[in-house]
Design an enzyme around this catalytic site. Sequence first.
Site, PDB file in Angstrom:
ATOM      1  N   HIS A  74       0.813  -1.224   0.000  1.00 49.27           N
ATOM      2  CA  HIS A  74       0.000   0.000   0.000  1.00 49.27           C
ATOM      3  C   HIS A  74       0.840   1.266   0.000  1.00 49.27           C
ATOM      4  O   HIS A  74       0.302   2.351  -0.179  1.00 49.27           O
ATOM      5  CB  HIS A  74      -0.933  -0.015   1.223  1.00 49.27           C
ATOM      6  CG  HIS A  74      -1.577  -1.355   1.409  1.00 49.27           C
ATOM      7  ND1 HIS A  74      -1.036  -2.322   2.230  1.00 49.27           N
ATOM      8  CD2 HIS A  74      -2.653  -1.913   0.821  1.00 49.27           C
ATOM      9  CE1 HIS A  74      -1.780  -3.428   2.158  1.00 49.27           C
ATOM     10  NE2 HIS A  74      -2.764  -3.208   1.312  1.00 49.27           N
ATOM     11  N   GLU A 126      -2.984   3.416   2.142  1.00 50.93           N
ATOM     12  CA  GLU A 126      -2.488   3.979   0.874  1.00 50.93           C
ATOM     13  C   GLU A 126      -2.610   5.504   0.892  1.00 50.93           C
ATOM     14  O   GLU A 126      -1.710   6.227   0.436  1.00 50.93           O
ATOM     15  CB  GLU A 126      -3.253   3.388  -0.319  1.00 50.93           C
ATOM     16  CG  GLU A 126      -2.755   3.955  -1.650  1.00 50.93           C
ATOM     17  CD  GLU A 126      -3.533   3.450  -2.857  1.00 50.93           C
ATOM     18  OE1 GLU A 126      -4.042   2.312  -2.826  1.00 50.93           O
ATOM     19  OE2 GLU A 126      -3.622   4.206  -3.839  1.00 50.93           O
ATOM     20  N   THR A 168      -5.720   4.153  -5.749  1.00 50.18           N
ATOM     21  CA  THR A 168      -5.686   3.233  -6.904  1.00 50.18           C
ATOM     22  C   THR A 168      -6.869   2.279  -6.936  1.00 50.18           C
ATOM     23  O   THR A 168      -7.155   1.688  -7.981  1.00 50.18           O
ATOM     24  CB  THR A 168      -4.410   2.373  -6.869  1.00 50.18           C
ATOM     25  OG1 THR A 168      -4.348   1.704  -5.605  1.00 50.18           O
ATOM     26  CG2 THR A 168      -3.170   3.223  -7.066  1.00 50.18           C
ATOM     27  N   CYS A 198      -6.152   1.819 -10.809  1.00 51.95           N
ATOM     28  CA  CYS A 198      -5.236   0.965 -11.583  1.00 51.95           C
ATOM     29  C   CYS A 198      -5.979  -0.004 -12.501  1.00 51.95           C
ATOM     30  O   CYS A 198      -7.186  -0.215 -12.365  1.00 51.95           O
ATOM     31  CB  CYS A 198      -4.307   0.221 -10.637  1.00 51.95           C
ATOM     32  SG  CYS A 198      -5.106  -1.200  -9.890  1.00 51.95           S
ATOM     33  N   ASN A 228     -10.301  -2.706  -2.022  1.00 55.20           N
ATOM     34  CA  ASN A 228     -10.751  -3.065  -3.373  1.00 55.20           C
ATOM     35  C   ASN A 228     -11.816  -4.156  -3.318  1.00 55.20           C
ATOM     36  O   ASN A 228     -12.742  -4.169  -4.133  1.00 55.20           O
ATOM     37  CB  ASN A 228      -9.564  -3.438  -4.265  1.00 55.20           C
ATOM     38  CG  ASN A 228      -9.030  -4.828  -3.997  1.00 55.20           C
ATOM     39  OD1 ASN A 228      -9.515  -5.796  -4.554  1.00 55.20           O
ATOM     40  ND2 ASN A 228      -8.036  -4.940  -3.118  1.00 55.20           N
ATOM     41  N   SER A 270      -6.280  -9.013  -3.480  1.00 56.98           N
ATOM     42  CA  SER A 270      -5.359  -9.596  -2.493  1.00 56.98           C
ATOM     43  C   SER A 270      -5.808 -10.993  -2.044  1.00 56.98           C
ATOM     44  O   SER A 270      -5.283 -11.526  -1.069  1.00 56.98           O
ATOM     45  CB  SER A 270      -5.254  -8.665  -1.282  1.00 56.98           C
ATOM     46  OG  SER A 270      -6.544  -8.307  -0.812  1.00 56.98           O
TER      47      SER A 270
HETATM   48  O1  10D Z   1      -7.190  -2.215   0.853  1.00 56.02           O
HETATM   49  P1  10D Z   1      -6.626  -2.316  -0.533  1.00 56.02           P
HETATM   50  O2  10D Z   1      -7.605  -2.766  -1.552  1.00 56.02           O
HETATM   51  O3  10D Z   1      -5.933  -1.056  -0.911  1.00 56.02           O
HETATM   52  O4  10D Z   1      -5.437  -3.401  -0.475  1.00 56.02           O
HETATM   53  P2  10D Z   1      -5.360  -4.948  -0.655  1.00 56.02           P
HETATM   54  O5  10D Z   1      -4.117  -5.388   0.051  1.00 56.02           O
HETATM   55  O6  10D Z   1      -6.610  -5.644  -0.345  1.00 56.02           O
HETATM   56  O7  10D Z   1      -5.149  -5.156  -2.238  1.00 56.02           O
HETATM   57  C1  10D Z   1      -4.005  -4.730  -2.904  1.00 56.02           C
HETATM   58  C2  10D Z   1      -4.110  -3.303  -3.252  1.00 56.02           C
HETATM   59  C3  10D Z   1      -3.198  -2.378  -2.927  1.00 56.02           C
HETATM   60  C4  10D Z   1      -1.891  -2.666  -2.381  1.00 56.02           C
HETATM   61  C5  10D Z   1      -3.504  -0.959  -3.161  1.00 56.02           C
HETATM   62  F1  10D Z   1      -3.031  -0.610  -4.336  1.00 56.02           F
HETATM   63 FE1  SF4 Z   2      -3.015  -1.990  -5.920  1.00 55.12          FE
HETATM   64 FE2  SF4 Z   2      -3.537  -2.037  -8.518  1.00 55.12          FE
HETATM   65 FE3  SF4 Z   2      -1.038  -2.303  -7.621  1.00 55.12          FE
HETATM   66 FE4  SF4 Z   2      -2.804  -4.247  -7.295  1.00 55.12          FE
HETATM   67  S1  SF4 Z   2      -1.974  -3.484  -9.266  1.00 55.12           S
HETATM   68  S2  SF4 Z   2      -1.380  -3.502  -5.757  1.00 55.12           S
HETATM   69  S3  SF4 Z   2      -4.666  -3.120  -6.896  1.00 55.12           S
HETATM   70  S4  SF4 Z   2      -2.301  -0.489  -7.470  1.00 55.12           S
END
Ligand code: 10D
Ligand code: SF4
Length: 317
Positions: A74, A126, A168, A198, A228, A270
């Site tokens: 993040h 983030e 993102t 993203c 997300n 994730s």
């Molecule tokens: O809470 P989140 O959706 O930002 O993070 P998560 O670790 O569930 O999914 C990956 C996304 C990231 C690291 C934000 F870009």
């Molecule tokens: Fe977060 Fe998108 Fe990167 Fe995945 S690809 S970690 S959802 S910014």
Amino acid sequence: MQIVLANPRGFCAGVERAIEIVERALDVFGAPVYVRHEIVHNRHVVDSLRARGALFVEELAQVPEHSIVVFSAHGIAPRVRAEADARGLRVFDATCPLVGKVHMEVGRHARDGREVVLIGHAGHPEIVGTLGHYSGPNARAIHVVGNAEEAARLQVRDGTRLAYATQTTFSIDDIKPILHILQERFPALTGPRKEDICYATQNRQSAIKELAATCDLILVIGSPASANSQRLREIAAQQHVAAHLIDHADQLQRAWFEGRRRVGITSGASTPEVLLTQVVARLQEWGAGPVENRPGVREHVVFALPRELAGAVRSGT
Ligand code: 10D
Ligand code: SF4
């Protein structure tokens, strides 16, 4: 009852890379490897890495000097990197490169003297990290806006030098009314050529929308902390389809499925695929029919390991 799976779903390139960074660091250096914040917001991923010797902390003060530390996907504020350097920690930064791109944008706006509207959820790690990249004499000229009401109420110092950036994982639908209000109020507003949301977020959100249109129940597999994954559940609910966010199969409730004919399933960026496989198996034990895997956009994005870690993997130190 039919089961339909969204595509794409599950791990994105940033999550694959972040998990691999912790795994390779454990291979090369052995336990413990400290990880600042959950490497990604998934309980199963965190528990599995913990079982291999990763130690998760929220603050670097909890990390002994000269240890190995990984920063989560993040992202972090620059002050965290400075603190790590001051304490002699060996750092491997798992910040997703697409989060890093937003950090650079916000840093550039600060240097150019532009005020910034950061569209995202206040308090999310983030957003906390991205705010830290807006520094200098103007450090307080960045504002977090999470919805249309906040956009309508926003007070800025100088609307003629105003830019926006976004989290993102923000919703591609929810951002539209926010931007509309901001552009009406501040016609000089500038922003990224394409929103910072993203590719993985956009693809998963489009897929769930398509799925929700033909299903009478949606299951999103992901942990409650995963923004997300939360957005995917909300998008299904906005289409008036009953939708549940669950971490794993044991949270399924039989009553949800009474009278349902078509259940759509997806997973957050994730969420490991094994958790979805277990949910499908449980539904089939309960009498669900065969599985339809929807066609969808193919993703080919891969992010390389940080150079320092790739070097350590090669040399073994
Ligand atoms: O809470 P989140 O959706 O930002 O993070 P998560 O670790 O569930 O999914 C990956 C996304 C990231 C690291 C934000 F870009
Ligand atoms: Fe977060 Fe998108 Fe990167 Fe995945 S690809 S970690 S959802 S910014």
